[in-house]
Every structure is written in structure tokens, then in C-alpha cells.
Design a protein around this motif. Structure first.
Motif, mmCIF file in Angstrom:
data_model
loop_
_atom_site.group_PDB
_atom_site.id
_atom_site.type_symbol
_atom_site.label_atom_id
_atom_site.label_comp_id
_atom_site.label_asym_id
_atom_site.label_seq_id
_atom_site.Cartn_x
_atom_site.Cartn_y
_atom_site.Cartn_z
ATOM 1 N N ARG A 1 37.109 33.870 43.895
ATOM 2 C CA ARG A 1 37.578 34.320 42.587
ATOM 3 C C ARG A 1 36.379 34.505 41.660
ATOM 4 O O ARG A 1 35.538 33.595 41.536
ATOM 5 C CB ARG A 1 38.539 33.306 41.959
ATOM 6 C CG ARG A 1 39.075 33.714 40.568
ATOM 7 C CD ARG A 1 39.917 32.604 39.951
ATOM 8 N NE ARG A 1 41.068 32.306 40.784
ATOM 9 C CZ ARG A 1 42.249 32.918 40.685
ATOM 10 N NH1 ARG A 1 42.430 33.852 39.772
ATOM 11 N NH2 ARG A 1 43.234 32.583 41.496
ATOM 12 N N GLN B 1 44.440 40.567 36.517
ATOM 13 C CA GLN B 1 43.822 40.273 37.805
ATOM 14 C C GLN B 1 43.944 41.488 38.722
ATOM 15 O O GLN B 1 44.953 42.193 38.695
ATOM 16 C CB GLN B 1 44.499 39.072 38.473
ATOM 17 C CG GLN B 1 44.392 37.778 37.685
ATOM 18 C CD GLN B 1 45.193 36.655 38.296
ATOM 19 O OE1 GLN B 1 46.161 36.888 39.018
ATOM 20 N NE2 GLN B 1 44.804 35.419 38.015
ATOM 21 N N VAL C 1 43.569 41.913 42.816
ATOM 22 C CA VAL C 1 43.516 41.015 43.967
ATOM 23 C C VAL C 1 43.404 41.809 45.263
ATOM 24 O O VAL C 1 44.182 42.746 45.499
ATOM 25 C CB VAL C 1 44.773 40.115 44.030
ATOM 26 C CG1 VAL C 1 44.664 39.123 45.182
ATOM 27 C CG2 VAL C 1 44.975 39.390 42.697
ATOM 28 N N PRO D 1 46.065 36.474 49.504
ATOM 29 C CA PRO D 1 44.977 36.720 48.546
ATOM 30 C C PRO D 1 43.657 36.136 49.047
ATOM 31 O O PRO D 1 43.595 34.959 49.406
ATOM 32 C CB PRO D 1 45.442 36.007 47.278
ATOM 33 C CG PRO D 1 46.923 35.868 47.430
ATOM 34 C CD PRO D 1 47.165 35.699 48.901
ATOM 35 N N THR E 1 39.735 37.724 44.299
ATOM 36 C CA THR E 1 40.426 37.958 43.031
ATOM 37 C C THR E 1 39.427 38.199 41.912
ATOM 38 O O THR E 1 38.499 37.405 41.707
ATOM 39 C CB THR E 1 41.314 36.758 42.654
ATOM 40 O OG1 THR E 1 42.315 36.583 43.661
ATOM 41 C CG2 THR E 1 41.991 36.974 41.305
#
Length: 358
Positions: A165, A257, A259, A266, A269
């Protein structure tokens, strides 16, 4: 002794004026020209436009052909592109065909356009570079360093990566860019208005390249299409920001977001949390140092978190955000000039370092 590379700065706004200062400070670069879209800046010395308190002996010009005629080794392109993407791509390919290398802060889709833009459009840009023997590199801080090179470097410490992320978590109250704030993001507009940025597919065009460059760097094949999430919230009180007044009940914060999934799970991200009131929405991620930050969170073995915060010597994180954007481009000039002609992704460049240590 190798001569300094001759550089022109294209535009003198929030990023361009810092680019002028950056080129002037770089010992391997020489400022030879400045283009401006503002008639009132015609003939004004670049040092004055950059707020350096001294003249640089280079006057700004509204004549783009004249700046191109200087035949610089590279143009640092800092013009606004968010609201004129196609026209900006035409400008950039024109510079390439003229044999001029370019580092640019936009359009951000060109950070890594493969898989986002039509193949022919990408091929045309590459062909323009090869025809002129010149390279184009688009980058900055976000999209850019904070969510391409920084997270990819961190993954070199990993044995297993379950999820990556990359986040920008920032208070935009002092961000001086009215077009971006009101027209593109929609701050201060009624909640029933839906800014174009949040129409289906637009976030994947603007920030999808971040997800795709991370996947390319990690050797991951993503599902198509990318997944988008948007949550907008009203301001709890009246606010006055550098770009727009925001009445209570109008849009005051947004979290979005993009993704990338693999087999429906996921894996990568891109997360943006954008406030205009630092006290709002405490359930959303908050920078550890206040103001704003870029955060990399890597779930796997081991689990890692890295947070990058910055602030200007004479301003806050939004001022320094313009500085780091400009400097990422300025410091990349020698590497981009040396690169093979065409479109240069962050994955194509060697290590880029600054020249500010004295």
C-alpha cells in the motif's frame, strides 16, 4: 571537464519557479531559457520569478519557438497539464521531435502509461523520441518518487510480499492551486456535484500508472480492470483555504483508492486521504507528524511501514511538495539526457541523486 547541460524551464508557476531555483543550484546544469504563459512575465529575469533575490541573466519569454530555438539539452516541463492532457502530450512530443530531452511533472499518466493509454498513443510518443533522438521522463513526488522508487526500494528487504500500500495523507488547506482544488477535486462544491476526477475510470487513468509501475517492478500480472473506491465527506465547519472557500456542508475531504488485484485478491493499493481541515475525519489515516506524509505499508515477511514527511524552510508541506516535485525532475536531467531515446519509466533510470550537499 564535461560542460554543464543546457536546460530550459517550461512554465513559471508553482513548480516552475522552484525548478528555476533547482537548475541554478545544480553544478552540472546551466539555465539558458525560460518559457512562460503569462504576458506580464515577458522579459522578467528568471531569478526574480524564482524569488532568488538576484538576477540570473535569463529573461522569461512567451515565445515557445524562441525557447526551442535555443536548442537546450533538456527542458524541465512544469506547466499545468491536469486540465489539458491531450494538448500537453502534443507539446511534449513536439519537444521530442525537435531533439530536446524532457523531464516533466505531467501528464501523470505518462509516469508509466503501458496498460493505461492506448498502445498507439504510447507508440507515437516513443516514435517521436526516437525520431528526435530524445527522451521523455514524467515524474515528481506523487505520482512519482513516493509511490514508485521509494516503495520498490523497500521491497528489496522482503522475503514475501502479501500486499503493498502506498499512501498520500495530506491537509490541502495551504495548497495554492484553485483549478485542482475546486474544479478537479471538487472542494467547496455541493456534495451532489460529482467532479470529473471521480467518474468511473478517471482515477485509474491518473493514478493507475502508479499501481502498474509497482506491478511491473515486482513482476506481477494484475487483473483488469483496476478497482476504484471513492468516499467524499462534507466539511463540518466553514473553512478558508489558499485556493477556495469551503462552506460547511460542501465537500471538505475525500479518500480514494486504486487497487490492483491478482486472482481477485488486493495486492497493490494506491490510497489518497485528502483533507482541508486537519481535525476532520479522525477515522481516516493521520500523518504521525501532522500536515502531510507519504506512507508505504508492506504486509508480508517481514511487515514494514515507512513514512516520508517534509516541510519547507520558509513554508509548510504543500510548499515543499512543490520543491520536491521540481527537484525530482531537475536531479533526473543528466540521467534522462543519457537514456535511450523514447519514453523513460522510473524503472529505466539508474540511481538519481541530488547535488545539494556543500
Amino acid at each position: 571537464m564535461t560542460r554543464p547541460l543546457r536546460v530550459a524551464v517550461w512554465a513559471t508557476g508553482t513548480v516552475g519557479r522552484h525548478a528555476i531555483a533547482g537548475v541554478d543550484a545544480h553544478p552540472d546544469l546551466e539555465l539558458v531559457g525560460v518559457w512562460t504563459s503569462t504576458p506580464a512575465k515577458e522579459g522578467v529575469d528568471a531569478g526574480e520569478l524564482a524569488g532568488l533575490g538576484r538576477e540570473l541573466g535569463v529573461a522569461a519569454s512567451t515565445d515557445g519557438a524562441a525557447v526551442i530555438g535555443l536548442a537546450p539539452d533538456c527542458v524541465v516541463h512544469a506547466a499545468m497539464t491536469d486540465d489539458r492532457v491531450i494538448e500537453a502530450i502534443e507539446d511534449l512530443t513536439g519537444l521530442l521531435r525537435a531533439g530536446i530531452n524532457v523531464v516533466s511533472s505531467g501528464p501523470v499518466v505518462l509516469v508509466h502509461p503501458w496498460g493505461t493509454l492506448p498502445e498507439k498513443m504510447v507508440a507515437d510518443i516513443v516514435a517521436a523520441g526516437r525520431a528526435g533522438g530524445a527522451s521523455l521522463h514524467v515524474n515528481g513526488i506523487d505520482p512519482g518518487f513516493a509511490n514508485d522508487l521509494l516503495p520498490l526500494s523497500l521491497t528489496s528487504l522482503s522475503r514475501r510480499i502479501d500486499h503493498l500500500r502506498v499512501s498520500e495523507i495530506a491537509d490541502y488547506a495551504t495548497y495554492d492551486q484553485p483549478v485542482v482544488m475546486r474544479d478537479i477535486f471538487g472542494f467547496g462544491r455541493p456534495m451532489e456535484d460529482r467532479p470529473f476526477l471521480f467518474e468511473p475510470g478517471i482515477l485509474s487513468t491518473a493514478w493507475g500508472p502508479v499501481v502498474r509501475v509497482l506491478a511491473a517492478g515486482l513482476g506481477v500480472m494484475l487483473d483488469e480492470p483496476l478497482v476504484e473506491h471513492v468516499e467524499r465527506r462534507p466539511a463540518a465547519r466553514d473553512l478558508s483555504t489558499a485556493s477556495v472557500d469551503i462552506a460547511a456542508g460542501t465537500m471538505g475531504a475525500v479518500r480514494f483508492q486504486v487497487v490492483g488485484t491478482v486472482a481477485g485478491e488486493p495486492r497493490i493499493t494506491l490510497d489518497h486521504v485528502t483533507r482541508t481541515d486537519p481535525a476532520s475525519d479522525p477515522d481516516w489515516p493521520i500523518p504521525r507528524q501532522g500536515g502531510g506524509c507519504y506512507r508505504v505499508e508492506l504486509a508480508g515477511e517481514p511487515t514494514m511501514t515507512l513514512e516520508l514527511a517534509h516541510h519547507g524552510e520558509h513554508g509548510d508541506h504543500n510548499v515543499s511538495g512543490m520543491i520536491v516535485t521540481a527537484q525530482r525532475l531537475v536531479n533526473a536531467v543528466p540521467a534522462v539526457v543519457a537514456a535511450e531515446p523514447g519514453l523513460v519509466s522510473p524503472l529505466d533510470l539508474p540511481l538519481v541523486v541530488g547535488r545539494g550537499l556543500r
